[in-house]
Design an enzyme around this catalytic site. Structure first.
Site, PDB file in Angstrom:
ATOM      1  N   HIS A 217       0.792  -1.229   0.000  1.00  0.00           N
ATOM      2  CA  HIS A 217       0.000   0.000   0.000  1.00  0.00           C
ATOM      3  C   HIS A 217       0.826   1.281   0.000  1.00  0.00           C
ATOM      4  O   HIS A 217       0.627   2.127  -0.861  1.00  0.00           O
ATOM      5  CB  HIS A 217      -1.086   0.042   1.063  1.00  0.00           C
ATOM      6  N   TYR A 221       1.709   5.463  -2.447  1.00  0.00           N
ATOM      7  CA  TYR A 221       1.912   6.843  -2.005  1.00  0.00           C
ATOM      8  C   TYR A 221       3.297   7.346  -2.390  1.00  0.00           C
ATOM      9  O   TYR A 221       3.482   8.534  -2.642  1.00  0.00           O
ATOM     10  CB  TYR A 221       1.641   6.975  -0.500  1.00  0.00           C
ATOM     11  N   HIS A 368      -9.386   0.276 -11.147  1.00  0.00           N
ATOM     12  CA  HIS A 368      -9.166   1.259 -10.085  1.00  0.00           C
ATOM     13  C   HIS A 368      -7.751   1.827 -10.122  1.00  0.00           C
ATOM     14  O   HIS A 368      -7.550   3.033 -10.131  1.00  0.00           O
ATOM     15  CB  HIS A 368      -9.451   0.626  -8.721  1.00  0.00           C
ATOM     16  N   PHE A 369      -6.745   0.934 -10.156  1.00  0.00           N
ATOM     17  CA  PHE A 369      -5.392   1.510 -10.040  1.00  0.00           C
ATOM     18  C   PHE A 369      -4.912   2.136 -11.339  1.00  0.00           C
ATOM     19  O   PHE A 369      -4.003   2.964 -11.321  1.00  0.00           O
ATOM     20  CB  PHE A 369      -4.380   0.550  -9.400  1.00  0.00           C
ATOM     21  N   HIS A 370      -5.550   1.798 -12.461  1.00  0.00           N
ATOM     22  CA  HIS A 370      -5.202   2.546 -13.670  1.00  0.00           C
ATOM     23  C   HIS A 370      -5.770   3.966 -13.599  1.00  0.00           C
ATOM     24  O   HIS A 370      -5.178   4.883 -14.158  1.00  0.00           O
ATOM     25  CB  HIS A 370      -5.669   1.815 -14.932  1.00  0.00           C
ATOM     26  N   ARG A 431      -9.401 -10.472 -12.847  1.00  0.00           N
ATOM     27  CA  ARG A 431      -8.232  -9.812 -13.434  1.00  0.00           C
ATOM     28  C   ARG A 431      -7.245 -10.918 -13.803  1.00  0.00           C
ATOM     29  O   ARG A 431      -7.435 -12.079 -13.465  1.00  0.00           O
ATOM     30  CB  ARG A 431      -7.623  -8.838 -12.433  1.00  0.00           C
ATOM     31  N   ARG A 432      -6.172 -10.561 -14.489  1.00  0.00           N
ATOM     32  CA  ARG A 432      -5.077 -11.495 -14.778  1.00  0.00           C
ATOM     33  C   ARG A 432      -5.527 -12.748 -15.505  1.00  0.00           C
ATOM     34  O   ARG A 432      -5.125 -13.857 -15.160  1.00  0.00           O
ATOM     35  CB  ARG A 432      -4.377 -11.927 -13.486  1.00  0.00           C
TER      36      ARG A 432
END
Lengths: 540, 174
Positions: A217, A221, A368-370, A431-432
């Site tokens: 996580h 950041y 989400h993370f894209h 995913r994947r």
């Protein structure tokens, strides 16, 4: 203009970052086409998972680490107004990071390390991959040390003065990365390397996953903090105004440093090797770390509103139109915010202790993370680069309009890619996967979204090529850059009477250490007194 | 130090929002008892065939004496075994999982039946399926180049049909 040593350090770091980025964009486009299943001749699981592993490592480890190091050297030198501490050491760090990258890249590209960027033991990769990844991280620690030492030396020479905000953020990020990378470093050094070299027969994947969750996580950041640095330190001035609050910015960076670390178990909500109480504890921390981001949203929007009103914007929303949309830094900030709001909404769902079961490991997660990483973070990396490139090369950017086209296409492409991705996740697509083989009616509903994602991928690839073209073309530009001075935003109120703890590095480390002990101490120790059974290595 | 009154107001709103979200999570966790799979139970994945519970003959759907249902399954490259099971709707069902090889994840789309299956650990999920129908049960964690092909089938039938098919409380693999 800054000294040639710093210019070269920054230019080389950024160049390696963007070579990795462009290669990874081509791989990303191949993946989105392959997994749609529309092109029979492209089907190859082996190639697909080689590509996904390489795309992930290049984007998440290589692009980010080199970009952050390059930007950090520029920030330190320009904000502290002093040269890089021990430039030879900085070059050695760069060399080590690059060596690690090459060592990891060879087995990756050769298909000998298709274990994805999250490693996934007990599937085993070539030892060179793990050793290369370790060197990449160790090389970046050199940068961290230089940043912290420069900040401490400046404080010593300027007693009572607050660190310039940009350097405050960079120092926080260097400390954050040292703490963050410790988890994956322990996994690689104590488990993966000895195991892949055959010195250990078996390892515990439960412990590996716990150690990786330590890193998983706060690493986001580490990637995001340079984007926030630009939002606080460059955007208000580029928009024609002032930073609304310098002090709140410091609290936000401090909050991100301290609270992004002890919360990694929201990646393990669905894992059997950790108890529910620990997951709940990390879940609470995950919600607390939204506070500094919400503060950032407020401060940066307030700064932009001030700029818009200074430029004659009137009414509740009139200031938005009055902003200089043709300035790449301002445009990128607006687009980054739009994606951050949507991505933050999705993130709250991911973070929710019970709701997570519906979307865990579905296509929702890469969607989400894209949005947050490839959207918000990378679009700010673009803007920072457009800002730095003339200041580093002394040559004007080849075309401001093309830069605007590039930012808009990246935003449109990422929206077209990540929106259907989220929907696919809600429709249950994992995913994947490289193709859809499930003999189920459900999968028919997935097809139109796949098509839309290919179009998004194509727009993104075009945008990435345009970005590289602009940078290369600017190198050959005959027009000298008009303004070479660093352009940090002025705050409305200069920081004064800051309490001592705001800049007390020792205190931060003690607080982080205590929080990490609380949230990871028992969960790691349990593997040493539980009766656990280790796993032998498996191929793929 | 200077904190603007507007910033103070925004901070109150922020903490209010976070409090609201956390409140909802604590109510669902502590009052409704909804937790992710977290039983921290170890097992030797290399010797599953010698274990009582996960030996091949003991896998599948079992009706417990209290009427609840327990499903014991093994995840291995590339399938979930047994490959096809039938379950009743609107019934509390406890799944128990173990891996015979690498890391897997199991999900039944459109339901909250989701857990990681980590070698060396038993994963346990308790849930109910409100809607009868055919569900794929698919692997959602990369487990090798055959990962795409790792799926099994679950048929959920309505409760009356299930009870007709299993008149005794000691039903066996369906």
């Amino acid at each position: 203009m800054i000294d040639s040593q710093t210019r070269n350090l920054t230019l080389w770091n950024l160049s390696v970052a963007f070579v990795a980025f462009v290669v990874a964009c081509f791989l990303g486009f191949y993946q989105v086409v392959e997994r749609s299943g529309l092109f029979e001749f492209l089907k190859s699981e082996r190639l697909y998972f080689t590509s996904v592993s390489t795309h992930g490592v290049l984007m998440a480890f290589v692009l980010t680490t080199f970009f952050i190091m390059g930007f950090g050297y520029y920030t330190a030198v320009t904000s502290l107004k002093r040269p890089v501490w021990k430039p030879a050491l900085a070059w050695a760090g760069f060399g080590l990071t690059l060596l690690g990258t090459v060592m990891a890249a060879i087995p990756l590209v050769a298909g000998k390390a298709s274990v994805l960027y999250t490693f996934y033991p007990p599937i085993q990769a070539s030892p060179w991959f793990y050793i290369g990844a370790a060197l990449l991280v160790v090389g970046s620690w050199v940068w961290c040390a230089i940043m912290v030492i420069m900040a401490v030396q400046w404080k010593k020479d300027n007693p009572g003065q607050p660190l310039p905000l940009a350097m405050y953020a960079t120092t926080a990020n260097a400390l954050l990365w040292l703490w963050t990378s410790a988890g994956v470093a322990m996994e690689v050094v104590f488990q993966l390397i000895p195991w892949s070299l055959g010195w250990m027969d078996a390892i515990d994947p439960g412990l590996s996953r716990t150690l990786f969750a330590w890193t998983l996580h706060p690493i986001v950041y580490f990637w995001l903090l340079p984007a926030y640095t630009a939002l606080y330190c460059f955007v208000p001035r580029a928009a024609g105004g002032y930073l609304f609050s310098d002090e709140m910015a410091r609290f936000a960076f401090l909050g991100l440093l301290v609270f992004s670390l002890p919360i990694g178990f929201h990646h393990l909500y669905m894992d059997p090797e950790q108890g529910s109480g620990w997951k709940l504890l990390h879940g609470v921390g995950t919600f607390l770390v939204t506070v500094p981001t919400l503060v950032t949203g407020f401060t940066v929007l307030a700064s932009m509103e001030i700029a818009g009103r200074l430029r004659g914007g009137k009414g509740l929303f009139g200031w938005i139109g009055a902003l200089p949309w043709s300035n790449p830094m301002v445009l990128a900030a607006i687009l980054a915010f739009l994606m951050l709001i949507l991505g933050g909404f999705g993130g709250i769902i991911n973070a929710s202790y019970a709701l997570n079961a519906m979307i865990h490991n579905t296509a929702w997660v890469p969607g989400h993370f894209h949005l947050i990483f490839a959207g918000t973070t990378i679009i700010m990396y673009f803007a920072i680069t457009y800002h730095l490139w003339p200041r580093l090369t002394g040559k004007a950017l080849y075309s401001n309009n093309l830069a605007l086209v590039q930012l808009w296409t990246w935003f449109v492409g990422m929206t077209m890619l990540s929106t259907p991705w989220h929907v696919l996740g809600l429709l249950g697509q994992p995913r994947r996967i490289s193709e859809v083989t499930y003999n189920s009616l459900l999968t028919l509903a997935w097809q139109p979204y796949e098509l839309f994602m290919i179009m998004g991928g194509a727009v993104l690839l075009g945008s990435a090529i345009l970005f590289a073209y602009l940078l290369i073309k600017s190198l050959g530009s005959t027009v000298a850059a008009s303004d070479l001075e660093p352009a940090y935003a002025e705050p409305i109120h200069a920081p004064r009477d800051l309490p001592g703890w705001v800049e007390n590095i020792k205190l931060w480390n003690v607080v982080i250490g205590a929080l990490m002990l609380l949230s990871f101490g028992y969960p790691i120790l349990q593997f040493f007194f539980l009766k656990t059974y280790d796993s032998i290595p498996w191929g793929y | 130090m200077h904190i603007d009154p507007l910033e103070k107001k925004w901070l109150y709103i922020t903490f209010g929002m976070v409090g609201l979200f956390l409140g909802a999570i604590f109510i669902s966790a502590l009052i409704s008892g909804i937790h992710p799979p977290s039983n921290v139970e170890t097992i030797d994945s290399a010797r599953l065939h010698l274990s009582e519970e996960f030996a091949e003959d003991n896998l599948g759907v079992k009706i417990q004496s209290d009427g609840s249902i327990r499903v014991t399954m093994v995840a291995g490259r590339y399938g979930f075994f047994p490959r096809h099971i039938t379950l009743p709707a609107d019934t509390t069902i406890t799944f128990r999982w173990a891996s015979i090889d690498v890391l897997h994840g199991v999900h039944m789309p459109m339901t909250n039946m989701s857990t990681m299956v980590v070698p060396g650990y038993v994963a346990e999920v308790t849930t109910e399926f409100p809607k009868p129908g055919d569900y794929p049960m698919l692997c959602n964690e990369y487990c090798g180049t055959g990962h795409d092909f790792m799926w099994s089938k679950v048929t959920v039938v309505d409760k009356q049909t299930w009870e007709r098919q299993h008149p005794s409380s000691k039903g066996d693999e369906s």
